[in-house]
Every structure is written in C-alpha cells, then in structure tokens.
Design a protein around this motif. Structure first.
Motif, PDB file in Angstrom:
ATOM      1  N   LYS A   2       0.816  -1.209   0.000  1.00 46.08           N
ATOM      2  CA  LYS A   2       0.000   0.000   0.000  1.00 46.08           C
ATOM      3  C   LYS A   2       0.852   1.262   0.000  1.00 46.08           C
ATOM      4  O   LYS A   2       0.408   2.313  -0.439  1.00 46.08           O
ATOM      5  CB  LYS A   2      -0.924  -0.004   1.206  1.00 46.08           C
ATOM      6  CG  LYS A   2      -2.000  -1.083   1.153  1.00 46.08           C
ATOM      7  CD  LYS A   2      -2.914  -0.989   2.358  1.00 46.08           C
ATOM      8  CE  LYS A   2      -4.000  -2.062   2.285  1.00 46.08           C
ATOM      9  NZ  LYS A   2      -4.902  -1.994   3.457  1.00 46.08           N
ATOM     10  N   GLY A   3       2.055   1.170   0.523  1.00 50.28           N
ATOM     11  CA  GLY A   3       2.905   2.359   0.590  1.00 50.28           C
ATOM     12  C   GLY A   3       2.738   3.084   1.906  1.00 50.28           C
ATOM     13  O   GLY A   3       1.690   3.021   2.552  1.00 50.28           O
ATOM     14  N   ARG A  11       2.420   6.201   4.641  1.00 50.60           N
ATOM     15  CA  ARG A  11       1.608   7.415   4.710  1.00 50.60           C
ATOM     16  C   ARG A  11       2.462   8.667   4.835  1.00 50.60           C
ATOM     17  O   ARG A  11       1.999   9.771   4.560  1.00 50.60           O
ATOM     18  CB  ARG A  11       0.638   7.336   5.893  1.00 50.60           C
ATOM     19  CG  ARG A  11      -0.425   6.254   5.744  1.00 50.60           C
ATOM     20  CD  ARG A  11      -1.426   6.321   6.870  1.00 50.60           C
ATOM     21  NE  ARG A  11      -2.489   5.322   6.704  1.00 50.60           N
ATOM     22  CZ  ARG A  11      -3.521   5.202   7.527  1.00 50.60           C
ATOM     23  NH1 ARG A  11      -3.635   6.021   8.572  1.00 50.60           N
ATOM     24  NH2 ARG A  11      -4.433   4.270   7.315  1.00 50.60           N
ATOM     25  N   THR A  58       6.586   3.180  -7.558  1.00 52.83           N
ATOM     26  CA  THR A  58       6.056   3.803  -6.346  1.00 52.83           C
ATOM     27  C   THR A  58       4.636   3.291  -6.116  1.00 52.83           C
ATOM     28  O   THR A  58       3.884   3.056  -7.059  1.00 52.83           O
ATOM     29  CB  THR A  58       6.036   5.338  -6.464  1.00 52.83           C
ATOM     30  OG1 THR A  58       5.198   5.724  -7.563  1.00 52.83           O
ATOM     31  CG2 THR A  58       7.439   5.882  -6.689  1.00 52.83           C
ATOM     32  N   ASN A  78       2.346   4.861  -3.995  1.00 56.79           N
ATOM     33  CA  ASN A  78       1.397   5.950  -3.774  1.00 56.79           C
ATOM     34  C   ASN A  78       2.112   7.290  -3.969  1.00 56.79           C
ATOM     35  O   ASN A  78       3.302   7.346  -4.292  1.00 56.79           O
ATOM     36  CB  ASN A  78       0.766   5.863  -2.368  1.00 56.79           C
ATOM     37  CG  ASN A  78       1.806   5.889  -1.256  1.00 56.79           C
ATOM     38  OD1 ASN A  78       2.975   6.212  -1.473  1.00 56.79           O
ATOM     39  ND2 ASN A  78       1.393   5.553  -0.044  1.00 56.79           N
ATOM     40  N   TRP A 108       6.067   8.525  -4.447  1.00 53.72           N
ATOM     41  CA  TRP A 108       6.375   9.260  -5.675  1.00 53.72           C
ATOM     42  C   TRP A 108       7.152  10.533  -5.360  1.00 53.72           C
ATOM     43  O   TRP A 108       8.108  10.888  -6.051  1.00 53.72           O
ATOM     44  CB  TRP A 108       5.056   9.584  -6.389  1.00 53.72           C
ATOM     45  CG  TRP A 108       5.162   9.832  -7.858  1.00 53.72           C
ATOM     46  CD1 TRP A 108       5.424   8.915  -8.832  1.00 53.72           C
ATOM     47  CD2 TRP A 108       4.968  11.083  -8.531  1.00 53.72           C
ATOM     48  NE1 TRP A 108       5.402   9.518 -10.078  1.00 53.72           N
ATOM     49  CE2 TRP A 108       5.126  10.841  -9.921  1.00 53.72           C
ATOM     50  CE3 TRP A 108       4.663  12.375  -8.115  1.00 53.72           C
ATOM     51  CZ2 TRP A 108       5.000  11.842 -10.885  1.00 53.72           C
ATOM     52  CZ3 TRP A 108       4.538  13.371  -9.067  1.00 53.72           C
ATOM     53  CH2 TRP A 108       4.709  13.114 -10.432  1.00 53.72           C
ATOM     54  N   HIS A 120       0.181   2.789 -13.989  1.00 54.16           N
ATOM     55  CA  HIS A 120       0.541   3.619 -12.830  1.00 54.16           C
ATOM     56  C   HIS A 120      -0.077   5.010 -12.915  1.00 54.16           C
ATOM     57  O   HIS A 120      -0.030   5.662 -13.960  1.00 54.16           O
ATOM     58  CB  HIS A 120       2.064   3.740 -12.730  1.00 54.16           C
ATOM     59  CG  HIS A 120       2.522   4.285 -11.412  1.00 54.16           C
ATOM     60  ND1 HIS A 120       2.566   5.638 -11.146  1.00 54.16           N
ATOM     61  CD2 HIS A 120       2.924   3.659 -10.274  1.00 54.16           C
ATOM     62  CE1 HIS A 120       2.996   5.812  -9.913  1.00 54.16           C
ATOM     63  NE2 HIS A 120       3.214   4.630  -9.366  1.00 54.16           N
TER      64      HIS A 120
END
Length: 267
Positions: free
Chosen positions: A7-8, A10, A30, A32, A36, A139
């Motif tokens: 999910k990446g 926060r 990436t 999220n 990025w 993406h």
C-alpha cells in the motif's frame, strides 16, 4: 505480499530504507503519492543511465537541473524528459526511448512521456497515437504526466485535438477515456489554463457528451471537474448543459457528474 502489492507509507519518514533504495535504483514502482514524492530523481537517473550504458548523458542533464529556479518534482521530471529527448535525437539513440518507455520504474516512464511529448516533428494525430501507451499506463503517476506532457500541443492545435480525443471517449480502457477529458480541462491542475475553452466550453462537447453517464468513477470525476472548471467563467453554459443531461440521462452516473459540475455554482 509482493512489492507491487504494498500500500505504501503514509509519510516519507515511514518508508523503509530498503524500499527507498529500491525506488531510487529503479527496481520497483512507487505505490502511492508519498513514495512518488520521496524518490530522488537525480539518483534514479544516475542508476538508470549507468545500468543502460548511457552514463555520458548524466552531466548535461544535471547541469539543466541545477539551473532550475524552482526545482519541484514536476519541473525536475519535465526537465529530465525533455533533456533525454535532445540527447536521444543528437545521438540517434532511438532504441533508448523504447527502453525507458518500458522501464520498471514509473518515474522513468514519466520521463519517457515527456520525451515523446517534446517531438515537434509529430502532428497532433501522430502525437496522440504516441502518447497512448502512457495514457493507458498501469501507474497513476505516468497517466497524469502523459497529459501534461502534451498539454501545450493540445492547446496549439485545439480543434484537431478535440476531434482526435473524441474518439478516445469510445475506448474500452477507462484510462484513455479519462485522458480525453482530463487533458482538455479549461483550468486543469498544475498547468496553464486553456483560455479558449474557458470562454467557449461548448467546443469540447464532442468529448463531454459521450462521457455524461460513464460507468467509471475515474472518468466521471474528471468530467465533473471539467465542467466545474468551465462554471467559473461560463456558469450559464454549465447550468444549461446539466439541465439537459438531467432530462436526457436519468442515471446515477449522470447525477454524480452534475453534482460535481455544479458545486462551485451552488456555493
């Protein structure tokens, strides 16, 4: 869970060292917007060029980056992409465009989108064909950059661009349908406004009409935002269009678009 399924983080501070190193080496995409924004594009560029035997491209690009007055992620992205176009052209290195267009790293594919968008030899019909793979990319970042990469060309050849993009509204791929709307937004995001569409939004009806009840929320959000842009300069046009759509298309999808379109007027 694979790296592509994560999910990446926060926050940038929460990205693991291993993950950030993989991102900067161009090994993974990436996950999220946080990731990025965290990528060091200079470092990614160096790794990518080294891996592909083009390290001699590095210094000319770094010199251009050093000259940026406001080095944002978008300005860095664009500068690298346009510099790569010049270098590829100078060296007749067109195979390298294929390499970066299919790279594992989404930011490298973003550079490729700008490289394609900088080719002044392409007519708008050819340019739209060339940008399609990026507009349909898996993406989110590449898809956003793809329309920004040719936005100026769309503005310069607006009538033919609208004609070409109207055909995209019939595509099965929601990303292509969304591109047709998003790339022509009168005010847009992170880009110059299209003054002609601010004053004459009806010019874009060949794009908007087929999307008035689109099954994809991704597309509906763009159409609603398009009309909300237009409402700030031509509220009468937007009210009239929404009233007609309400009568012609009694669907929850159209109602959703109308609510987004009228949100500024309703304030």
């Amino acid at each position: 869970m694979s790296k592509l399924q994560r999910k990446g983080a926060r926050r940038i501070a929460d990205i693991s060292i291993d993950c950030l190193e993989s991102l900067n080496r161009g090994e993974i995409e990436t996950a999220n917007l946080v990731e990025w924004l965290a990528v060091d594009q200079r470092l990614l560029l160096e790794h990518m060029l080294q891996q592909n035997g083009r390290i001699h491209y590095l210094q000319p690009i770094l010199l251009l980056l050093d000259q940026l007055q406001k080095p944002t992620i978008n300005s860095i992205n664009e500068t690298i992409g346009r510099a790569l176009f010049d270098l590829i052209t100078q060296h007749g290195d067109h195979t390298f465009l294929t390499i970066i267009s299919n790279h594992a790293a989404d930011l490298v594919r973003c550079w490729a989108a700008y490289t394609v968008g900088d080719d002044k030899q392409l007519e708008i019909k050819e340019l739209l064909l060339s940008i399609r793979p990026f507009a349909a990319d898996r993406h989110f970042g590449v898809r956003e950059i793809s329309w920004m990469a040719i936005r100026n060309r769309i503005v310069l050849d607006l009538d033919r661009s609208i004609t070409g993009l109207s055909l995209w509204t019939m595509e099965k791929d929601e990303n292509l349908r969304r591109f047709a709307s998003e790339s022509t937004r009168p005010r847009g995001v992170w880009c110059k406004h299209i003054d002609r569409l601010k004053q004459e939004p009806s010019l874009a009806l060949p794009i908007l009409e087929p999307l008035k009840s689109d099954p994809s929320k991704y597309v509906r959000d763009s159409v609603g935002n398009w009309l909300n842009d237009a409402s700030k300069s031509q509220p009468g046009f937007v009210r009239t269009l929404c009233h007609r759509w309400e009568e012609e298309s009694d669907t929850k999808e159209t109602k959703y678009i109308i609510r987004k379109a009228l949100r500024t007027i309703a304030k």
